[in-house]
Design an enzyme around this catalytic site. Sequence first.
Site, short mmCIF file in Angstrom:
data_model
loop_
_atom_site.label_atom_id
_atom_site.label_comp_id
_atom_site.label_asym_id
_atom_site.label_seq_id
_atom_site.Cartn_x
_atom_site.Cartn_y
_atom_site.Cartn_z
N CYS A 103 0.90 -1.19 -0.03
CA CYS A 103 -0.15 0.08 0.15
C CYS A 103 0.70 1.24 0.10
O CYS A 103 0.23 2.35 -0.26
CB CYS A 103 -1.03 -0.12 1.29
N THR A 190 8.38 -0.64 5.12
CA THR A 190 7.46 -2.03 5.02
C THR A 190 7.57 -2.49 3.56
O THR A 190 7.25 -1.92 2.78
CB THR A 190 6.12 -1.75 5.52
N TYR A 296 -5.98 2.12 7.17
CA TYR A 296 -5.77 1.46 8.27
C TYR A 296 -6.72 0.65 8.89
O TYR A 296 -7.01 -0.24 9.56
CB TYR A 296 -4.86 2.06 9.57
N CYS A 299 -7.11 -2.61 6.68
CA CYS A 299 -6.23 -3.52 6.83
C CYS A 299 -6.42 -4.04 8.28
O CYS A 299 -6.29 -5.30 8.55
CB CYS A 299 -4.66 -3.30 6.56
N GLU A 443 3.11 -1.62 15.34
CA GLU A 443 2.72 -1.16 13.72
C GLU A 443 1.50 -0.36 13.75
O GLU A 443 1.40 0.46 12.97
CB GLU A 443 2.68 -2.51 12.86
#
Lengths: 483, 99
Positions: A103, A190, A296, A299, A443
């Site tokens: 992403c 990431t 966010y 996910c 995270e």
Amino acid sequence: MIKTKKDYIMSLKEQKHIVYYKGKRVEDITQHPAFIPHINAAAKTYELALQPEHEDLMIARSHLTGEKINRFTYIHQSRDDLVKKVQMMRLLSHETGSCFQRCVGFDGLNSLYSTTFEIDEKYGTQYHQRLTDYVKHVQQSNVMVVGGMTDPKGDRSKRPSQQSDPDLFVHVVERRQDGIIVTGAKAHQTGAANSHEIVVMPTVALTEEDKDYAVAFASPLNAKGVLLIFGRQTNEERKFERGIDIGNLEFGLVGGEALVIFDRVFVPWDHVFMCGEYDFAQAFVERFAALHRQNYGGCKGGLADIMVGACALASEYQGTSKASHIRDKLAEMMHLAETIYCCSVACSAMGHKMRAGNYEPDTLLANSTKYNVTKNMYEIARLGHDIAGGIIATMPFEDDLRSPEVGKYVEKYLKGVEGVPTEDRIRILRLIENMTGGTALAESMHGAGSPQAQKVMYGRMGNIEYKKKLAEKFAGIRKTGSS
Amino acid sequence: MEETSVVKVGLKYCGGCNPTFDRVAFVKDLTASFDFVVQWVSFEDENISCLLTVNGCEIACVDPKEFESKGLRVFSISSDEPGIKEKFSSFILGGSRHD
């Protein structure tokens, strides 16, 4: 073009980029246990795009070429596209139980799309056409692009140009006729180790003194001078094991992060999308942040769904599922998960069209999304630990369960309700333990920016003057001079 | 003996972000039951007159109207409700749209 998981893995084998793990160079990351779970998770972004039952979310039609493309390479053309992005995130979390890492580059390309257009409007530069050509290349090749956002930053009280070491933010060290030379590093990247290319972007608002730090560009990760140092995660050594103790058997628990070093890397002009336009850095950062924080609730919401399922199963396996407080805690977990999902959908539904023609989510609502994630995921983990019980911190190894000497005791004393194998109980508890461990939570806290970065946006975009006027109206307060 | 003519039917799923039933298993069972009269193809096949749309929940992201406006007959599923095979059978035989 990379289409399948096999294509993706082959492409990683062939690119020969320089990656270090625990002080040693890794020749083939596709064969190394520390990288395999992250590769498997990212590969799902390719695999699902080939499945008719997921195509509606995973595939989009390029506004540049008219071709069907992987949505991770798409430039959003409507609010509906923004919602579909969030739905895709939730789906991929359900398929991986982890971070699928693709992403950040996606958001980098979308935020550069609008910013380069506006830089060109002001300065007559050619960045937008270059970026558009680059996006076409990404769409046609389907490469995985990592978004190079966060600089190491050094002394946070100082601007980039004030640092004692000028390399603590990526900057231009030389301008040549054919391109630029850059030096610096990007941290916490990431998916970088298993990506093909990187899009580097400025990470903070900049002033004229920081002009050399106002730089955005794309580079292959195997370019001369690029080097990656892979980060250590909580329970890192579990990736070298097999079986139950890993928690998520195939995909790991979060994306793999790397420190990406740029040591005098050459970037040709056709891959440079900002060079010196410091006055656009803040707008760019806010756009990128909004696009990334939008994700966010999708996910992490998807991961929370798995946690809810795991805790429901744990309570069934342990005989607590009918207790009212357990049902209440599961309802609370679902409420927290759906709340963050609501936020992501809301900022997408309230998205807006940019002057370049693409769509971006509502900035303040996207920040609200991420701020809620920093809290809700911790609370979901807390409730998960509560429901699962202390056993998640004290369970023996899988090897003990399999041991001819002590296996019978593990089998006997870790048994829950009748009819459920002890091993199943251990499996689900181990999943809960791993999904709520250190790196997974950190995270949620710091990915896409730390909570304070989101909170400052309320000061900037909270429209407080309008809210004060509303209060004055209902309290009957008249300002001096008004009738 | 009467010869059965085969109908080409396109298949279009929603993306499946949060389905309330196993869409793929459900469709697998349904399609297997009609293999003798239906040739299942992509929803993008140019030679179809019928379409089966499969949504994982009542939000129904795949809107049948989008396809009906192109002249296709559409049979829509948004749950694993009982009796779907009978309804699909009458749809294939020329019956009405379902949703």
